[in-house]
Design a protein around this motif. Structure first.
Motif, PDB file in Angstrom:
ATOM      1  N   GLY A 139       8.949 -11.921  -1.596  1.00 54.98           N
ATOM      2  CA  GLY A 139       9.976 -10.981  -2.022  1.00 54.98           C
ATOM      3  C   GLY A 139      10.506 -10.110  -0.906  1.00 54.98           C
ATOM      4  O   GLY A 139      10.099  -8.960  -0.760  1.00 54.98           O
ATOM      5  N   ALA A 192      -1.256  -2.038  -7.157  1.00 54.18           N
ATOM      6  CA  ALA A 192       0.067  -1.741  -6.604  1.00 54.18           C
ATOM      7  C   ALA A 192      -0.046  -0.499  -5.733  1.00 54.18           C
ATOM      8  O   ALA A 192      -0.837   0.403  -6.033  1.00 54.18           O
ATOM      9  N   SER A 202       2.558  -5.182  -4.662  1.00 56.07           N
ATOM     10  CA  SER A 202       1.678  -5.394  -5.814  1.00 56.07           C
ATOM     11  C   SER A 202       0.942  -6.711  -5.651  1.00 56.07           C
ATOM     12  O   SER A 202       1.404  -7.634  -4.960  1.00 56.07           O
ATOM     13  N   TRP A 211       3.201  -9.112  -3.378  1.00 55.30           N
ATOM     14  CA  TRP A 211       4.639  -9.027  -3.670  1.00 55.30           C
ATOM     15  C   TRP A 211       5.205  -7.777  -3.003  1.00 55.30           C
ATOM     16  O   TRP A 211       4.584  -6.715  -3.014  1.00 55.30           O
ATOM     17  N   ASN A 212       6.403  -7.904  -2.451  1.00 50.63           N
ATOM     18  CA  ASN A 212       7.175  -6.750  -1.999  1.00 50.63           C
ATOM     19  C   ASN A 212       8.340  -6.578  -2.957  1.00 50.63           C
ATOM     20  O   ASN A 212       9.125  -7.508  -3.169  1.00 50.63           O
ATOM     21  N   TRP A 213       8.474  -5.372  -3.557  1.00 51.70           N
ATOM     22  CA  TRP A 213       9.417  -5.173  -4.652  1.00 51.70           C
ATOM     23  C   TRP A 213      10.736  -4.527  -4.243  1.00 51.70           C
ATOM     24  O   TRP A 213      11.590  -4.277  -5.098  1.00 51.70           O
ATOM     25  N   ASN A 214      10.938  -4.237  -2.996  1.00 55.58           N
ATOM     26  CA  ASN A 214      12.134  -3.491  -2.600  1.00 55.58           C
ATOM     27  C   ASN A 214      13.432  -4.165  -3.014  1.00 55.58           C
ATOM     28  O   ASN A 214      14.325  -3.547  -3.608  1.00 55.58           O
ATOM     29  N   HIS A 216      13.794  -6.710  -5.235  1.00 52.13           N
ATOM     30  CA  HIS A 216      13.811  -7.028  -6.661  1.00 52.13           C
ATOM     31  C   HIS A 216      14.242  -5.835  -7.514  1.00 52.13           C
ATOM     32  O   HIS A 216      14.908  -5.991  -8.535  1.00 52.13           O
ATOM     33  N   LEU A 217      13.853  -4.634  -7.111  1.00 54.81           N
ATOM     34  CA  LEU A 217      14.176  -3.449  -7.903  1.00 54.81           C
ATOM     35  C   LEU A 217      15.467  -2.776  -7.475  1.00 54.81           C
ATOM     36  O   LEU A 217      15.850  -1.737  -8.012  1.00 54.81           O
ATOM     37  N   VAL A 248       8.072  -2.187 -14.758  1.00 57.08           N
ATOM     38  CA  VAL A 248       7.915  -3.604 -14.444  1.00 57.08           C
ATOM     39  C   VAL A 248       6.851  -4.180 -15.372  1.00 57.08           C
ATOM     40  O   VAL A 248       5.748  -3.636 -15.488  1.00 57.08           O
ATOM     41  N   ASN A 254       5.080 -14.157 -13.980  1.00 55.79           N
ATOM     42  CA  ASN A 254       5.747 -13.434 -12.906  1.00 55.79           C
ATOM     43  C   ASN A 254       6.225 -12.076 -13.418  1.00 55.79           C
ATOM     44  O   ASN A 254       6.839 -12.002 -14.486  1.00 55.79           O
ATOM     45  N   GLU A 257      11.318  -6.783 -14.184  1.00 52.33           N
ATOM     46  CA  GLU A 257      11.687  -5.410 -14.501  1.00 52.33           C
ATOM     47  C   GLU A 257      12.183  -5.314 -15.939  1.00 52.33           C
ATOM     48  O   GLU A 257      12.940  -6.166 -16.417  1.00 52.33           O
TER      49      GLU A 257
END
Length: 410
Positions: A139, A192, A202, A211-214, A216-217, A248, A254, A257
């Motif tokens: 991600g 997380a 997370s 996971w890197n959420w930057n 995705h969010l 999330v 998977n 959000e």
């Protein structure tokens, strides 16, 4: 020197021990043995085998109450106020350069100076290693570059196409914001953590990497940073700048959000300080019902410098955040742990009861003039707004930090 008779008797005892199946003790006898154990051994006993666990569940349960982790100069101790007892030498398996990030029942999320994360059980000493941050991160185009120089305070850097962020103890510990959830029965867990209010990582049991959420969010495009986080009922709640809350859902294969069923996103939390108030920290917690609480630790500077906690909950009918005086008849809260917990069914002293908030001195970022010299932690009674500072005389002032946790004996 042992005589031949002594050696024969020792051999007989060894044969009896080897041939006896300790899991097949009479239930009443085993129950009596288990109930006579101290709290830590009582908890460990349920992990021996399935038969012991079945009997353990029928035992008279110990009163549920918060314990304290006491960090000494060279050791870690646990203090159970229900027994008024200190358990020493409980840091077996913890490395010397490890730092606490988050807790869930008996489990601690730890990180060392290589930015390697692991989960540690305070009572059984079990360790669960998490993937290295140097491995591939899903991600977004971000990677961790470790500093190979031994003894350096610089652990490394997070690097993406637009920036390079220094990683070290001062940032990880001073800006600590992480969450751990673990199910002791199934072994499932979710971790997380936020780095520098910019990166959100997370890991869920079974994933092949972090996971890197930057991306995705959509945080950067909204000019938002993550300030705090909490996890309950398979959902990760993110408290962002400008008071917004993102959710999330981790219940599927998977994480995704939650957008349409997130009542908080379009109704951000706002609080305007009054004259003489200083907001020390803002934290989020989730009730058993799934409702979100915002908790402020407040230092009132006027007159007698009073320490307070303010709690806010959104009215889901009016969509207005309201200050509340209660967190439920059977719930209590450890400040910063992200969820309310079941209150003890009986009074165990030291103000430990429902409707209370348990905190450490750092939760107010206090200077020495604001707290008693004999205490590192306290209990805030929501009904009376009175703080009970807990004496630490029994530790002989050898501790350097105190932290609350609630053992999972269910």
């Amino acid at each position: 020197m042992d005589t031949p008779n002594d050696l024969m008797r020792e051999e007989e005892r060894r044969n009896v021990s080897e041939n006896h199946d300790w899991s097949k003790l009479y239930p009443d006898l085993l129950r009596s043995i288990l109930e006579s154990l101290n709290s830590i051994d009582f908890h460990r006993a349920k992990t021996v085998c399935s038969d012991w666990y079945s009997i353990w569940k029928t035992c008279v349960k110990r009163p549920l109450c918060p314990w304290r982790i006491i960090y000494g100069k060279d050791s870690l101790m646990l203090f159970n106020p229900g027994e008024d007892k200190i358990y020493k030498g409980t840091n077996v398996g913890l490395s010397n350069d490890s730092y606490f990030m988050a807790g869930s029942g008996n489990w601690l999320l730890m990180v060392d100076s290589h930015l390697d994360f692991y989960i540690f059980n305070l009572l059984t000493y079990k360790i669960i290693d998490l993937p290295s941050m140097e491995s591939s991160i899903r991600g977004g185009n971000v990677r961790f570059e470790r500093n190979r120089e031994h003894g350096s305070s610089e652990w490394g850097h997070f690097v993406d196409p637009c920036r390079k962020d220094y990683v070290g103890k001062d940032i990880i510990i001073c800006r600590r914001s992480a969450v751990l959830w673990i199910d002791e029965r199934t072994g499932d867990y979710v971790v997380a953590w936020i780095f520098n209010n910019h990166y959100l990582f997370s890991y869920k049991k079974g994933d092949d990497s972090w996971w890197n959420w930057n991306d995705h969010l959509n945080m950067e495009s909204l000019s938002l940073s993550v300030l705090d986080l909490a996890y309950r009922n398979s959902k990760l709640y993110l408290y962002t700048t400008k008071g917004h809350i993102k959710i999330v859902d981790f219940s599927g294969n998977n994480p995704i959000e939650v957008i349409e069923k997130n009542p908080y996103w379009e109704h951000p939390f706002r609080y305007f300080t009054k004259e003489g108030e200083n907001i020390c920290k803002t934290r989020m917690a989730i009730l058993k019902s799934g409702e979100v609480l915002i908790i402020l630790s407040v230092l009132k500077l006027r007159t007698k410098r009073k320490l307070l906690f303010y709690i806010f909950k959104m009215n889901l009918e009016s969509n207005i955040w309201e200050r509340v005086e209660s967190i439920g008849d059977d719930e209590m809260l450890i400040f910063g742990h992200g969820v309310t917990i079941r209150a003890p069914v009986q009074d165990v002293g030291d103000g430990i009861k429902s409707g209370s908030i348990y905190f450490a001195r750092d939760d107010f970022q206090l200077r020495p003039i604001y707290y008693p010299a004999f205490s590192n932690c306290g209990v805030f009674d929501l009904a009376t707004s009175i703080i009970k500072w807990l004496k630490e005389d029994s530790f002989n002032n050898r501790f350097v930090e105190t932290q609350w946790f609630v053992p999972l004996f269910d």
